[in-house]
Enzyme design. Structure first.
Site, PDB file in Angstrom:
ATOM      1  CD  GLN A   4      20.989  18.454 -17.185  1.00 11.90           C
ATOM      2  OE1 GLN A   4      21.764  18.670 -16.270  1.00 11.90           O
ATOM      3  NE2 GLN A   4      19.745  18.044 -16.991  1.00 11.90           N
ATOM      4  CG  HIS A  31      23.616  15.140 -17.319  1.00 15.52           C
ATOM      5  ND1 HIS A  31      22.602  14.887 -18.202  1.00 15.52           N
ATOM      6  CD2 HIS A  31      23.023  15.257 -16.093  1.00 15.52           C
ATOM      7  CE1 HIS A  31      21.432  14.838 -17.542  1.00 15.52           C
ATOM      8  NE2 HIS A  31      21.675  15.058 -16.265  1.00 15.52           N
ATOM      9  N   GLY A  36      21.311  19.603  -9.357  1.00 18.36           N
ATOM     10  CA  GLY A  36      22.511  19.753 -10.159  1.00 18.36           C
ATOM     11  C   GLY A  36      22.139  20.027 -11.596  1.00 18.36           C
ATOM     12  CG  HIS A  40      22.030  12.457 -12.208  1.00 17.81           C
ATOM     13  ND1 HIS A  40      20.845  11.755 -12.356  1.00 17.81           N
ATOM     14  CD2 HIS A  40      21.889  13.586 -12.958  1.00 17.81           C
ATOM     15  CE1 HIS A  40      20.042  12.433 -13.163  1.00 17.81           C
ATOM     16  NE2 HIS A  40      20.651  13.543 -13.542  1.00 17.81           N
ATOM     17  CD  GLU A  41      23.727  16.902 -12.088  1.00 21.97           C
ATOM     18  OE1 GLU A  41      23.808  17.350 -13.245  1.00 21.97           O
ATOM     19  OE2 GLU A  41      22.642  16.638 -11.547  1.00 21.97           O
ATOM     20  CB  CYS A  69      17.190  13.787 -14.997  1.00 20.24           C
ATOM     21  SG  CYS A  69      18.270  14.676 -16.133  1.00 20.24           S
ATOM     22  CG  LEU A  70      16.380  19.812 -13.497  1.00 24.34           C
ATOM     23  CD1 LEU A  70      17.324  20.989 -13.303  1.00 24.34           C
ATOM     24  CD2 LEU A  70      14.985  20.157 -12.983  1.00 24.34           C
TER      25      LEU A  70
HETATM   26 NI    NI Z   1      20.159  15.117 -14.822  1.00 18.90          NI
END
Ligand code: NI
Length: 190
Positions: free
Chosen positions: A54, A147, A49, A143-144, A102-103
């Site tokens: 981000q 953000h 995701g 999680h998404e 997480c990216l």
């Molecule tokens: Ni993340």
């Protein structure tokens, strides 16, 4: 169609509350291009995701997709989903501990997530959705959507000793986590 650099923890844009997208703006070329860029960037990074902040756009849109993901081989499939202005409501008190990555964060760590949630959102055509998500899919949604409120998974890590780099996770923690979470996925079905 552009793959963007992904902001890393410490960048201020990851810590702001993203603003709602006006429904009449969903169909604009700028919003549609942002959605395409999010999808391309998520795919290029093998993410499950990605949230708009981000890649530097503090507006409330996330994309998610899980097929056969080398970063998260235990995650059940999640079809490509674009969620605009998503709202999450827990349906009960059942929680599960999930080891997340997480990216935007070069670590993994364990967090508690709701197992059963209701999600309401608009898709990229502006169509309203009202759905129930369970298990690891519900975890990905939480999680998404975190953000979009400037929250990173590390903020929710209760036990800092669960933090690990990806290499150390793979060497010392991966097998036990996959055994536990696979049993969980088999129980809840997603
Ligand atoms: Ni993340």
């Amino acid at each position: 169609m552009t793959v963007h650099p992904i902001l890393s923890i410490g960048h201020p844009t990851l810590r702001v509350r993203a603003t709602e997208i006006e429904p009449e703006d969903i169909g604009t070329p700028a919003t549609q291009a942002l959605i395409d860029d999010l999808i391309d960037t998520m795919h290029a990074a093998n993410g499950a995701g990605l949230a708009a902040n981000q890649i530097g756009h503090a507006c409330r849109v996330v994309v998610m997709e899980v097929t056969s993901n080398p970063r998260y081989p235990y995650k059940p499939p999640l079809p490509l989903t674009v969620a605009i202005n998503p709202v999450i409501e827990p349906l009960d008190d059942e929680m599960v501990e999930i080891n997340e990555g997480c990216l935007s964060v070069p670590l993994r760590g364990s967090v508690q997530r709701h197992v059963n949630i209701r999600v309401r959102y608009l898709d990229r055509d502006g169509v309203a959705h009202d759905e129930v998500k369970r298990g690891l899919t519900a975890g990905t949604w939480q999680h998404e959507c975190d953000h979009l409120d400037g929250i990173l998974f590390v903020d929710r890590v209760d036990d800092p000793t669960s933090l690990a780099t990806w290499d150390e996770f793979n060497d010392f923690h991966r097998d036990a986590f996959i055994e536990r979470i696979t049993a969980f996925v088999e129980r809840v079905g997603s």
